[in-house]
Enzyme design. Structure first.
Site, PDB file in Angstrom:
ATOM      1  CB  ILE B  92      -0.888   0.044   1.262  1.00  0.00           C
ATOM      2  CG1 ILE B  92      -1.672  -1.271   1.413  1.00  0.00           C
ATOM      3  CG2 ILE B  92      -1.842   1.230   1.221  1.00  0.00           C
ATOM      4  CD1 ILE B  92      -2.252  -1.464   2.810  1.00  0.00           C
ATOM      5  CB  CYS B  93       1.513   3.889  -2.408  1.00  0.00           C
ATOM      6  SG  CYS B  93       2.403   5.436  -2.565  1.00  0.00           S
ATOM      7  CG  LEU B  94      -1.806   5.404   3.710  1.00  0.00           C
ATOM      8  CD1 LEU B  94      -2.680   6.366   2.921  1.00  0.00           C
ATOM      9  CD2 LEU B  94      -2.704   4.426   4.471  1.00  0.00           C
TER      10      LEU B  94
END
Lengths: 85, 151
Positions: B92-94
């Protein structure tokens, strides 16, 4: 020797004057100490940032020292640069 | 006798809170708990969003430096949400999972951020660099140098 307490009388109570009930870092009540201490009170005091957010001093020091860059030393609650009040 | 560490006390507190008073759409998977440093949490897509009715599993790994170090969080297959910030391997790109982490955040707040990230999605698609990324990335998403964009 074992001592059994049959009766005790409190003569004073103390409480930190903080807006919150518990430390945002360790989640322990401010009236209790941080997870690494055993006795609440002066040995595990609260400190406030200029942003007004309080933490156990041991908790905020662990956070600040884990952030190598000064620019990353932010208040965990509001992300403003941390300065002791 | 070994003392319970800072991380363990904090994780234990969160575990009880999530068991006893979970937010809507977030459920701790008790059966998967073998040690407190690894959790599975089930999340549901929010109503009136592209993910309504869908069900996903998040895998949380903590280190002994938690909460001063963020947990490692990935979606567990076989069903990975199709989303521009979610790679097909579950990464996840967060930003709150790496550089914007704060020790005041928690499993609960991370789950709610991920549900909210899904909710704001306008079109279900994979990130544009998905195929290159999943071929070359490390197993741990925290080893990736993420470039965060608005949106």
């Amino acid at each position: 020797m074992k001592v059994k307490i049959k009766k005790w009388t409190g003569v004073a109570v103390w409480k930190w004057t903080a807006n919150d009930d518990s430390c945002g870092i360790c989640r322990m009540p401010f009236e209790a100490c941080c997870p690494d201490c055993r006795i609440p009170g002066d040995d595990c005091p609260l400190v406030w940032g200029q942003c007004s957010h309080p933490f156990h001093i041991h908790c905020i020091m662990k956070w600040l020292s884990s952030q190598q860059m000064a620019a990353a030393q932010l208040c965990p609650m509001c992300r403003q640069g941390w300065r002791f009040r | 006798m070994s003392r319970v560490t800072f991380a363990e006390k904090r994780i234990q507190k969160e575990l009880m809170a999530l068991k006893n008073d979970p937010p809507v759409g977030v459920t701790l998977d008790d059966s998967s708990l073998t040690n407190i440093y690894r959790w599975r949490v089930h999340i549901e897509g929010a109503e009136n969003t592209l993910y309504e009715g869908e069900h996903f599993i998040l895998d949380f790994k903590f280190t002994a430096k938690y909460p001063f170090e963020s947990p490692q969080v990935v979606f567990l297959g076989p069903i990975i949400p199709v989303h521009p910030h979610v790679y097909s391997n579950g990464h996840i790109c967060l930003s709150i999972l790496t550089e914007d982490w704060s020790p005041a955040m928690s499993v609960e707040s991370v789950c709610l951020s991920i549900v909210s990230m899904l909710s704001s999605c306008k079109e279900k698609k994979r990130p544009p660099d998905n195929s290159v990324y999943v071929r070359t990335c490390s197993k741990n998403p925290k080893d990736t140098n993420w470039w965060y964009h608005e949106l």
